[in-house]
Design a protein around this motif. Structure first.
Motif, PDB file in Angstrom:
ATOM      1  N   ILE A   1       1.194  -1.118  -0.063  1.00 29.20           N
ATOM      2  CA  ILE A   1       0.243  -0.118  -0.081  1.00 29.20           C
ATOM      3  C   ILE A   1       0.433   1.009  -0.027  1.00 29.20           C
ATOM      4  CG2 ILE A   1      -1.799   1.471   1.177  1.00 29.20           C
ATOM      5  CD1 ILE A   1      -3.237  -1.280   2.195  1.00 29.20           C
ATOM      6  N   GLU A   2       0.560   2.202  -0.986  1.00 29.55           N
ATOM      7  CA  GLU A   2       1.338   3.399  -1.062  1.00 29.55           C
ATOM      8  C   GLU A   2       0.537   4.374  -1.541  1.00 29.55           C
ATOM      9  OE1 GLU A   2       4.156   6.684  -1.391  1.00 29.55           O
ATOM     10  OE2 GLU A   2       4.753   4.914  -0.344  1.00 29.55           O
ATOM     11  N   LYS A   3       0.789   5.661  -0.594  1.00 31.06           N
ATOM     12  CA  LYS A   3      -0.438   7.172  -1.144  1.00 31.06           C
ATOM     13  C   LYS A   3      -0.005   7.652  -2.775  1.00 31.06           C
ATOM     14  CE  LYS A   3       0.054  10.696   1.381  1.00 31.06           C
ATOM     15  NZ  LYS A   3      -0.546  11.172   2.943  1.00 31.06           N
ATOM     16  N   ASN A   4       2.143   7.852  -3.133  1.00 30.20           N
ATOM     17  CA  ASN A   4       1.961   8.468  -4.062  1.00 30.20           C
ATOM     18  C   ASN A   4       1.890   7.709  -4.876  1.00 30.20           C
ATOM     19  OD1 ASN A   4       4.362   8.781  -6.097  1.00 30.20           O
ATOM     20  ND2 ASN A   4       4.451  10.758  -4.254  1.00 30.20           N
ATOM     21  N   SER A   5       1.270   7.938  -6.477  1.00 34.22           N
ATOM     22  CA  SER A   5       0.814   7.766  -7.172  1.00 34.22           C
ATOM     23  C   SER A   5       1.971   7.558  -8.026  1.00 34.22           C
ATOM     24  CB  SER A   5       0.246   7.952  -7.996  1.00 34.22           C
ATOM     25  OG  SER A   5       0.460   9.124  -8.348  1.00 34.22           O
ATOM     26  N   GLN A   6       3.282   7.932  -8.184  1.00 35.11           N
ATOM     27  CA  GLN A   6       4.371   8.214  -9.031  1.00 35.11           C
ATOM     28  C   GLN A   6       5.507   6.876  -7.862  1.00 35.11           C
ATOM     29  OE1 GLN A   6       6.895  11.465  -9.035  1.00 35.11           O
ATOM     30  NE2 GLN A   6       8.044  10.706 -10.284  1.00 35.11           N
ATOM     31  N   ALA A   7       4.925   6.741  -7.399  1.00 37.11           N
ATOM     32  CA  ALA A   7       5.882   5.426  -6.201  1.00 37.11           C
ATOM     33  C   ALA A   7       5.417   4.407  -6.829  1.00 37.11           C
ATOM     34  CB  ALA A   7       5.872   5.874  -4.865  1.00 37.11           C
ATOM     35  N   CYS A   8       3.976   4.494  -6.827  1.00 34.36           N
ATOM     36  CA  CYS A   8       3.553   2.846  -7.221  1.00 34.36           C
ATOM     37  C   CYS A   8       3.985   2.376  -8.618  1.00 34.36           C
ATOM     38  CB  CYS A   8       1.736   2.979  -7.056  1.00 34.36           C
ATOM     39  SG  CYS A   8       1.276   3.266  -5.029  1.00 34.36           S
ATOM     40  N   ARG A   9       4.100   3.093  -9.177  1.00 35.89           N
ATOM     41  CA  ARG A   9       4.024   3.306 -11.199  1.00 35.89           C
ATOM     42  C   ARG A   9       6.254   2.478 -10.723  1.00 35.89           C
ATOM     43  NH1 ARG A   9       1.813   7.400 -12.214  1.00 35.89           N
ATOM     44  NH2 ARG A   9       3.908   8.739 -12.554  1.00 35.89           N
TER      45      ARG A   9
ATOM     46  N   GLU B   1       2.300 -14.136  -6.574  1.00 37.12           N
ATOM     47  CA  GLU B   1       1.328 -13.272  -6.773  1.00 37.12           C
ATOM     48  C   GLU B   1       2.149 -11.093  -6.169  1.00 37.12           C
ATOM     49  OE1 GLU B   1      -2.599 -12.383  -5.112  1.00 37.12           O
ATOM     50  OE2 GLU B   1      -1.862 -14.585  -5.512  1.00 37.12           O
ATOM     51  N   TYR B   2       1.653 -10.765  -6.971  1.00 31.43           N
ATOM     52  CA  TYR B   2       2.033  -9.015  -5.635  1.00 31.43           C
ATOM     53  C   TYR B   2       0.630  -9.139  -6.792  1.00 31.43           C
ATOM     54  CZ  TYR B   2       3.414  -8.373 -10.759  1.00 31.43           C
ATOM     55  OH  TYR B   2       4.203  -8.275 -11.802  1.00 31.43           O
ATOM     56  N   GLN B   3       0.758  -7.550  -5.816  1.00 31.85           N
ATOM     57  CA  GLN B   3      -0.524  -6.276  -6.014  1.00 31.85           C
ATOM     58  C   GLN B   3      -0.489  -5.407  -4.744  1.00 31.85           C
ATOM     59  OE1 GLN B   3      -4.001  -7.010  -3.785  1.00 31.85           O
ATOM     60  NE2 GLN B   3      -5.517  -5.766  -5.651  1.00 31.85           N
ATOM     61  N   ILE B   4      -0.010  -3.792  -5.841  1.00 30.62           N
ATOM     62  CA  ILE B   4       0.326  -2.200  -5.170  1.00 30.62           C
ATOM     63  C   ILE B   4      -1.513  -1.999  -5.169  1.00 30.62           C
ATOM     64  CG2 ILE B   4       0.968  -1.765  -7.025  1.00 30.62           C
ATOM     65  CD1 ILE B   4       2.366  -0.628  -3.467  1.00 30.62           C
ATOM     66  N   LEU B   5      -1.878  -1.498  -3.757  1.00 36.08           N
ATOM     67  CA  LEU B   5      -3.145  -0.614  -3.800  1.00 36.08           C
ATOM     68  C   LEU B   5      -2.239   1.298  -3.204  1.00 36.08           C
ATOM     69  CD1 LEU B   5      -4.409  -2.961  -1.026  1.00 36.08           C
ATOM     70  CD2 LEU B   5      -5.213  -2.862  -4.254  1.00 36.08           C
ATOM     71  N   LYS B   6      -2.989   2.008  -4.654  1.00 34.58           N
ATOM     72  CA  LYS B   6      -2.492   2.957  -3.873  1.00 34.58           C
ATOM     73  C   LYS B   6      -4.001   4.003  -3.727  1.00 34.58           C
ATOM     74  CE  LYS B   6      -2.362   7.819  -7.049  1.00 34.58           C
ATOM     75  NZ  LYS B   6      -3.515   8.536  -5.495  1.00 34.58           N
ATOM     76  N   GLY B   7      -3.116   4.547  -2.577  1.00 32.36           N
ATOM     77  CA  GLY B   7      -4.224   5.282  -1.964  1.00 32.36           C
ATOM     78  C   GLY B   7      -3.697   5.765  -0.196  1.00 32.36           C
ATOM     79  N   ASP B   8      -4.853   6.286   0.648  1.00 37.00           N
ATOM     80  CA  ASP B   8      -5.064   6.742   1.736  1.00 37.00           C
ATOM     81  C   ASP B   8      -4.877   5.139   2.118  1.00 37.00           C
ATOM     82  OD1 ASP B   8      -6.741   6.552   4.805  1.00 37.00           O
ATOM     83  OD2 ASP B   8      -5.213   8.177   4.236  1.00 37.00           O
ATOM     84  N   LEU B   9      -3.588   4.898   3.163  1.00 37.38           N
ATOM     85  CA  LEU B   9      -3.109   3.743   4.165  1.00 37.38           C
ATOM     86  C   LEU B   9      -4.427   3.202   4.825  1.00 37.38           C
ATOM     87  CD1 LEU B   9      -1.114   1.263   5.395  1.00 37.38           C
ATOM     88  CD2 LEU B   9      -0.197   2.827   6.563  1.00 37.38           C
ATOM     89  N   LEU B  10      -5.237   3.972   5.571  1.00 42.81           N
ATOM     90  CA  LEU B  10      -6.275   3.294   6.526  1.00 42.81           C
ATOM     91  C   LEU B  10      -7.765   3.113   5.243  1.00 42.81           C
ATOM     92  CD1 LEU B  10      -6.064   5.911   9.519  1.00 42.81           C
ATOM     93  CD2 LEU B  10      -5.772   3.796   9.554  1.00 42.81           C
ATOM     94  N   LYS B  11      -7.784   3.530   4.996  1.00 44.04           N
ATOM     95  CA  LYS B  11      -8.094   3.938   3.355  1.00 44.04           C
ATOM     96  C   LYS B  11      -8.368   1.809   3.557  1.00 44.04           C
ATOM     97  CE  LYS B  11     -10.646   7.648   3.603  1.00 44.04           C
ATOM     98  NZ  LYS B  11     -10.625   8.509   2.665  1.00 44.04           N
ATOM     99  N   ARG B  12      -7.282   2.138   2.910  1.00 37.59           N
ATOM    100  CA  ARG B  12      -6.926   0.907   2.372  1.00 37.59           C
ATOM    101  C   ARG B  12      -6.432  -1.016   2.798  1.00 37.59           C
ATOM    102  NH1 ARG B  12      -8.236   1.271  -3.023  1.00 37.59           N
ATOM    103  NH2 ARG B  12      -6.710   0.166  -3.900  1.00 37.59           N
ATOM    104  N   LEU B  13      -6.385  -0.527   3.885  1.00 34.94           N
ATOM    105  CA  LEU B  13      -6.628  -1.933   4.459  1.00 34.94           C
ATOM    106  C   LEU B  13      -8.225  -2.712   4.757  1.00 34.94           C
ATOM    107  CD1 LEU B  13      -4.216  -0.117   7.855  1.00 34.94           C
ATOM    108  CD2 LEU B  13      -3.206  -2.320   5.811  1.00 34.94           C
ATOM    109  N   GLU B  14      -8.877  -1.315   4.901  1.00 33.81           N
ATOM    110  CA  GLU B  14     -10.135  -1.650   4.986  1.00 33.81           C
ATOM    111  C   GLU B  14     -10.474  -2.938   3.303  1.00 33.81           C
ATOM    112  OE1 GLU B  14     -12.852  -1.681   6.844  1.00 33.81           O
ATOM    113  OE2 GLU B  14     -11.548  -0.371   8.643  1.00 33.81           O
TER     114      GLU B  14
END
Length: 179
Positions: A66-74, A89-102
């Protein structure tokens, strides 16, 4: 930056992300050396994705970041794609950490690495959320990286602190599920 197996990965220029120091990364993987292969790994505030990339190189079957910065996600996506094998398997979730944990509720992870911006004041809320969502597997472990001047480890219902390490201005606290 180089990771396990002398593989080179990309990082963002400047101070936007703070990659985990090589000595700290090595120490964490030494603590977890017998647990990474075959594990489900969660990388919180993934930054450059170096910890998740290292976990993939060492045989993790699933890595979620989980990472908030879109450039970092890329960059993380590129790095993980470069090191992952076909059966991983791997997956990167972009966004606010607390919301993405949900969004991860119902999943469990064997190893969780949490390295937020030190001054972000996320520690207590994220640790509580991990417990509430039961994200840590019953035999799992959680490592929290922090600056001891800005945060002190706490005891939380559901988590037991079992090890602390210091590396200069960086400290790591390890938790496991409480009985």
């Amino acid at each position: 930056m180089r990771i396990y197996g002398n593989r080179q990965i990309k990082t963002l220029p400047g101070e936007l992300t703070r990659p985990t120091l090589a000595k700290v990364r090595e120490a964490i993987f030494n603590v977890w050396q017998g647990q990474v292969s075959g594990c489900r790994w969660l990388d919180l505030c993934a930054g450059s994705g170096s910890m998740g990339a290292e976990a993939l190189c060492r045989g993790a079957v699933k890595v979620v970041g989980i990472e908030k910065n879109s450039q970092a996600c890329r960059i993380i996506q590129e790095n993980w794609q470069k090191v992952a094998k076909v059966d991983q398997e791997y997956q990167i979730l972009k966004g606010d950490l607390l919301k993405r944990l949900e969004n991860l509720g119902g999943e469990t992870f064997d190893l969780i690495y949490f390295d937020p911006p030190y001054a972000a004041k996320l520690y207590d809320r994220v640790l509580t959320k991990i417990v509430d969502l039961e994200l840590l597997a019953p035999t799992g472990e959680l490592a929290v990286e922090y600056d001891p001047k800005l945060w002190q480890p706490l005891e939380l219902p559901g988590l037991e602190l079992f090890k602390e390490k210091s590396y200069g201005k960086t400290a790591i606290t390890f938790y496991c599920p409480a009985d």
